[in-house]
Design a protein around this motif. Structure first.
Motif, PDB file in Angstrom:
ATOM      1  N   GLY A 169      54.212  44.497  41.280  1.00 22.85           N
ATOM      2  CA  GLY A 169      53.360  43.707  42.150  1.00 22.85           C
ATOM      3  C   GLY A 169      52.458  42.774  41.369  1.00 22.85           C
ATOM      4  O   GLY A 169      52.687  42.488  40.194  1.00 22.85           O
ATOM      5  N   PRO A 170      51.381  42.284  42.020  1.00 19.40           N
ATOM      6  CA  PRO A 170      50.525  41.273  41.381  1.00 19.40           C
ATOM      7  C   PRO A 170      49.386  41.842  40.553  1.00 19.40           C
ATOM      8  O   PRO A 170      48.467  41.112  40.197  1.00 19.40           O
ATOM      9  CB  PRO A 170      49.977  40.512  42.591  1.00 19.40           C
ATOM     10  N   ALA A 171      49.406  43.136  40.237  1.00 16.39           N
ATOM     11  CA  ALA A 171      48.260  43.752  39.554  1.00 16.39           C
ATOM     12  C   ALA A 171      47.896  43.044  38.253  1.00 16.39           C
ATOM     13  O   ALA A 171      46.714  42.871  37.940  1.00 16.39           O
ATOM     14  CB  ALA A 171      48.546  45.228  39.284  1.00 16.39           C
ATOM     15  N   HIS A 172      48.906  42.624  37.471  1.00 16.61           N
ATOM     16  CA  HIS A 172      48.636  41.968  36.186  1.00 16.61           C
ATOM     17  C   HIS A 172      47.661  40.805  36.354  1.00 16.61           C
ATOM     18  O   HIS A 172      46.724  40.646  35.573  1.00 16.61           O
ATOM     19  CB  HIS A 172      49.939  41.458  35.572  1.00 16.61           C
ATOM     20  N   GLU A 173      47.884  39.975  37.367  1.00 15.94           N
ATOM     21  CA  GLU A 173      47.083  38.763  37.529  1.00 15.94           C
ATOM     22  C   GLU A 173      45.735  39.021  38.192  1.00 15.94           C
ATOM     23  O   GLU A 173      44.874  38.129  38.215  1.00 15.94           O
ATOM     24  CB  GLU A 173      47.860  37.730  38.353  1.00 15.94           C
ATOM     25  N   LEU A 174      45.529  40.229  38.724  1.00 15.87           N
ATOM     26  CA  LEU A 174      44.309  40.536  39.469  1.00 15.87           C
ATOM     27  C   LEU A 174      43.356  41.456  38.708  1.00 15.87           C
ATOM     28  O   LEU A 174      42.286  41.786  39.210  1.00 15.87           O
ATOM     29  CB  LEU A 174      44.671  41.187  40.805  1.00 15.87           C
ATOM     30  N   LEU A 175      43.739  41.856  37.508  1.00 20.14           N
ATOM     31  CA  LEU A 175      42.960  42.861  36.786  1.00 20.14           C
ATOM     32  C   LEU A 175      41.496  42.472  36.614  1.00 20.14           C
ATOM     33  O   LEU A 175      40.610  43.314  36.694  1.00 20.14           O
ATOM     34  CB  LEU A 175      43.580  43.125  35.410  1.00 20.14           C
ATOM     35  N   GLY A 176      41.240  41.205  36.388  1.00 25.32           N
ATOM     36  CA  GLY A 176      39.882  40.756  36.117  1.00 25.32           C
ATOM     37  C   GLY A 176      38.915  40.953  37.270  1.00 25.32           C
ATOM     38  O   GLY A 176      37.690  40.880  37.082  1.00 25.32           O
ATOM     39  N   LEU A 177      39.448  41.210  38.480  1.00 22.33           N
ATOM     40  CA  LEU A 177      38.598  41.395  39.659  1.00 22.33           C
ATOM     41  C   LEU A 177      38.496  42.861  40.074  1.00 22.33           C
ATOM     42  O   LEU A 177      37.773  43.177  41.015  1.00 22.33           O
ATOM     43  CB  LEU A 177      39.135  40.568  40.825  1.00 22.33           C
ATOM     44  N   CYS A 178      39.203  43.746  39.391  1.00 23.78           N
ATOM     45  CA  CYS A 178      39.262  45.161  39.793  1.00 23.78           C
ATOM     46  C   CYS A 178      38.064  45.945  39.259  1.00 23.78           C
ATOM     47  O   CYS A 178      37.755  45.869  38.076  1.00 23.78           O
ATOM     48  CB  CYS A 178      40.541  45.814  39.268  1.00 23.78           C
ATOM     49  N   ASP A 179      37.436  46.735  40.148  1.00 24.18           N
ATOM     50  CA  ASP A 179      36.263  47.499  39.729  1.00 24.18           C
ATOM     51  C   ASP A 179      36.135  48.773  40.567  1.00 24.18           C
ATOM     52  O   ASP A 179      35.216  48.896  41.374  1.00 24.18           O
ATOM     53  CB  ASP A 179      35.025  46.614  39.895  1.00 24.18           C
ATOM     54  N   PRO A 180      37.064  49.755  40.358  1.00 30.19           N
ATOM     55  CA  PRO A 180      38.045  49.804  39.282  1.00 30.19           C
ATOM     56  C   PRO A 180      39.475  49.490  39.726  1.00 30.19           C
ATOM     57  O   PRO A 180      39.789  49.488  40.913  1.00 30.19           O
ATOM     58  CB  PRO A 180      37.987  51.285  38.868  1.00 30.19           C
ATOM     59  N   LEU A 181      40.327  49.295  38.725  1.00 34.11           N
ATOM     60  CA  LEU A 181      41.767  49.441  38.865  1.00 34.11           C
ATOM     61  C   LEU A 181      42.064  50.937  38.822  1.00 34.11           C
ATOM     62  O   LEU A 181      41.547  51.642  37.948  1.00 34.11           O
ATOM     63  CB  LEU A 181      42.472  48.745  37.708  1.00 34.11           C
ATOM     64  N   ALA A 213      40.184  44.511  32.934  1.00 34.04           N
ATOM     65  CA  ALA A 213      39.618  44.789  34.254  1.00 34.04           C
ATOM     66  C   ALA A 213      38.122  45.073  34.101  1.00 34.04           C
ATOM     67  O   ALA A 213      37.639  45.354  33.011  1.00 34.04           O
ATOM     68  CB  ALA A 213      40.315  45.986  34.888  1.00 34.04           C
ATOM     69  N   ARG A 214      37.391  45.002  35.202  1.00 34.68           N
ATOM     70  CA  ARG A 214      35.972  45.339  35.155  1.00 34.68           C
ATOM     71  C   ARG A 214      35.782  46.818  34.870  1.00 34.68           C
ATOM     72  O   ARG A 214      34.819  47.209  34.212  1.00 34.68           O
ATOM     73  CB  ARG A 214      35.309  44.937  36.473  1.00 34.68           C
ATOM     74  N   SER A 215      36.666  47.632  35.393  1.00 38.48           N
ATOM     75  CA  SER A 215      36.703  49.056  35.074  1.00 38.48           C
ATOM     76  C   SER A 215      38.078  49.574  35.441  1.00 38.48           C
ATOM     77  O   SER A 215      38.831  48.930  36.173  1.00 38.48           O
ATOM     78  CB  SER A 215      35.602  49.844  35.818  1.00 38.48           C
ATOM     79  N   VAL A 216      38.413  50.769  34.949  1.00 38.03           N
ATOM     80  CA  VAL A 216      39.746  51.322  35.160  1.00 38.03           C
ATOM     81  C   VAL A 216      39.675  52.835  35.266  1.00 38.03           C
ATOM     82  O   VAL A 216      38.838  53.475  34.618  1.00 38.03           O
ATOM     83  CB  VAL A 216      40.714  50.894  34.026  1.00 38.03           C
ATOM     84  N   VAL A 217      40.546  53.389  36.105  1.00 39.16           N
ATOM     85  CA  VAL A 217      40.694  54.831  36.246  1.00 39.16           C
ATOM     86  C   VAL A 217      42.171  55.159  36.154  1.00 39.16           C
ATOM     87  O   VAL A 217      42.996  54.520  36.817  1.00 39.16           O
ATOM     88  CB  VAL A 217      40.145  55.338  37.594  1.00 39.16           C
ATOM     89  N   GLY A 224      43.322  66.033  35.656  1.00 36.20           N
ATOM     90  CA  GLY A 224      42.155  65.272  36.090  1.00 36.20           C
ATOM     91  C   GLY A 224      42.349  63.778  36.019  1.00 36.20           C
ATOM     92  O   GLY A 224      43.326  63.240  36.530  1.00 36.20           O
ATOM     93  N   ALA A 225      41.440  63.094  35.334  1.00 39.24           N
ATOM     94  CA  ALA A 225      41.499  61.634  35.251  1.00 39.24           C
ATOM     95  C   ALA A 225      40.688  61.174  34.057  1.00 39.24           C
ATOM     96  O   ALA A 225      39.837  61.905  33.535  1.00 39.24           O
ATOM     97  CB  ALA A 225      40.959  60.998  36.531  1.00 39.24           C
ATOM     98  N   VAL A 226      40.949  59.941  33.634  1.00 39.17           N
ATOM     99  CA  VAL A 226      40.094  59.287  32.646  1.00 39.17           C
ATOM    100  C   VAL A 226      39.618  57.968  33.241  1.00 39.17           C
ATOM    101  O   VAL A 226      40.288  57.377  34.082  1.00 39.17           O
ATOM    102  CB  VAL A 226      40.812  59.043  31.293  1.00 39.17           C
ATOM    103  N   TRP A 227      38.447  57.532  32.808  1.00 44.36           N
ATOM    104  CA  TRP A 227      37.917  56.265  33.295  1.00 44.36           C
ATOM    105  C   TRP A 227      37.200  55.521  32.184  1.00 44.36           C
ATOM    106  O   TRP A 227      36.752  56.118  31.210  1.00 44.36           O
ATOM    107  CB  TRP A 227      36.962  56.478  34.480  1.00 44.36           C
ATOM    108  N   SER A 228      37.116  54.217  32.349  1.00 44.19           N
ATOM    109  CA  SER A 228      36.403  53.396  31.377  1.00 44.19           C
ATOM    110  C   SER A 228      35.849  52.156  32.062  1.00 44.19           C
ATOM    111  O   SER A 228      36.517  51.555  32.905  1.00 44.19           O
ATOM    112  CB  SER A 228      37.321  52.976  30.227  1.00 44.19           C
ATOM    113  N   ASP A 229      34.636  51.799  31.699  1.00 45.21           N
ATOM    114  CA  ASP A 229      34.051  50.541  32.167  1.00 45.21           C
ATOM    115  C   ASP A 229      33.818  49.593  30.995  1.00 45.21           C
ATOM    116  O   ASP A 229      32.980  48.692  31.056  1.00 45.21           O
ATOM    117  CB  ASP A 229      32.748  50.795  32.918  1.00 45.21           C
ATOM    118  N   GLY A 230      34.583  49.812  29.932  1.00 47.59           N
ATOM    119  CA  GLY A 230      34.469  48.963  28.758  1.00 47.59           C
ATOM    120  C   GLY A 230      33.571  49.515  27.683  1.00 47.59           C
ATOM    121  O   GLY A 230      33.426  48.901  26.626  1.00 47.59           O
TER     122      GLY A 230
END
Length: 302
Positions: A169-181, A213-217, A224-230
């Protein structure tokens, strides 16, 4: 603030089997259950059960399945006034093979979901989403509709949660707006161009994706999960689940609860912790929407 979910709704046909059929093989199912599903509707229900004010944007067919799914969404307190009922298309459906250990394999027939238009999505999100609200989108709807939802949400000052599932899908081009992906291991691997098979690889992938991305999970199932906001990736462990009933829809429980915590003003770390608890709760119960917790089930304050 509110949560606007733009996405798919399917009627799930769950087949209980001893093992998944191999290519060319026929297996006998021990039971068939029908229940509302679809990534978008699942996430909307998960958010509503946590007390969020939820608007759902999607399409169903003018058929018995569509009627059932709308009735279920309304019963959960979800605003369905922006769900379009289409006479020329059948409602989406999913065939879900559920094996004895709770694992599953799913095939989706999009049906009416494929008719969700970018024009309508942009109009609805622009009118319903505002600064402080959260817009949740997945990739079981047309790519143009995903793009429209993300763009309109960002323009209106809403927070964008993009669950890039299924992969592509279009996720590659939308990453910069995701908070989080929000992605699982395989979806993260698709985005970083390499396999993500364990926690260490997920931590590296989260750091890499957080540069875009602005942040990612990244959800890790039982780990569980991992997350990062940079600012460095963090692992959130999941509580042990000794009797897994069904893993179908657990990722959607995670996303819906995460979105609710964010809409309530919580930080990403707290949202991920709540999402992990919700996913663990869901796998201990049968079904997708029917397995989702309410706020009191997770001991999360209102």
């Amino acid at each position: 603030m509110g949560v606007v979910v733009v996405g798919s709704t399917n009627l799930d046909y769950l087949l209980d089997v001893a093992e998944l059929p191999a290519l060319g093989e026929t297996v006998l199912a021990t039971a068939l259950t029908k229940q509302p599903g679809g990534k978008g509707a699942n996430q909307a229900v998960a958010a509503a059960r946590m007390g969020a004010r939820v608007t759902f944007v999607g399409c169903v067919g003018n058929d018995d399945d569509g009627t059932l799914m709308l009735r279920q969404l309304r019963a959960e307190g979800i605003d369905t006034s922006e769900v379009e009922v289409l006479g020329a298309h059948s409602s989406g459906l999913a065939i879900v093979y559920v094996v004895r250990n709770g694992d599953n394999s799913i095939a989706v027939v999009p049906g009416a979901n494929s008719q969700l238009s970018a024009t309508r999505v942009r109009r609805v999100v622009s009118s319903r989403a505002s600064r402080g609200s959260v817009v949740v989108v997945q990739q079981e709807i047309p790519a143009d509709a995903v793009r429209a939802a993300v763009a309109a949400a960002d323009e209106g000052g809403a927070r964008v949660v993009l669950n890039a599932a299924p992969a592509g899908g279009p996720a590659h081009e939308l990453l910069g707006l995701c908070d989080p992906l929000v992605v699982n291991e395989s979806e993260a691997g698709h985005l970083v161009g390499g396999a993500v098979t364990d926690r260490a690889a997920a931590l590296r992938a989260a750091d890499e994706l957080a540069l875009r991305a602005r942040s990612v999970v990244i959800t890790l199932g039982a780990d569980g999960a991992v997350w990062s906001d940079g600012h460095g990736a963090t692992h959130v462990p999941a509580p042990a689940v000794h009797d897994v009933a069904d893993t179908a829809g657990a990722g959607d429980a995670f996303v819906g609860v995460l979105a609710t915590v964010l809409a309530d003003g919580g930080g990403l770390g707290a949202a991920v912790e709540a999402g992990v608890l919700a996913g663990s709760y869901a796998v201990a119960h049968t079904g997708a929407q029917s397995s989702y917790p309410r706020r009191e089930d997770l001991a999360i304050p209102a």
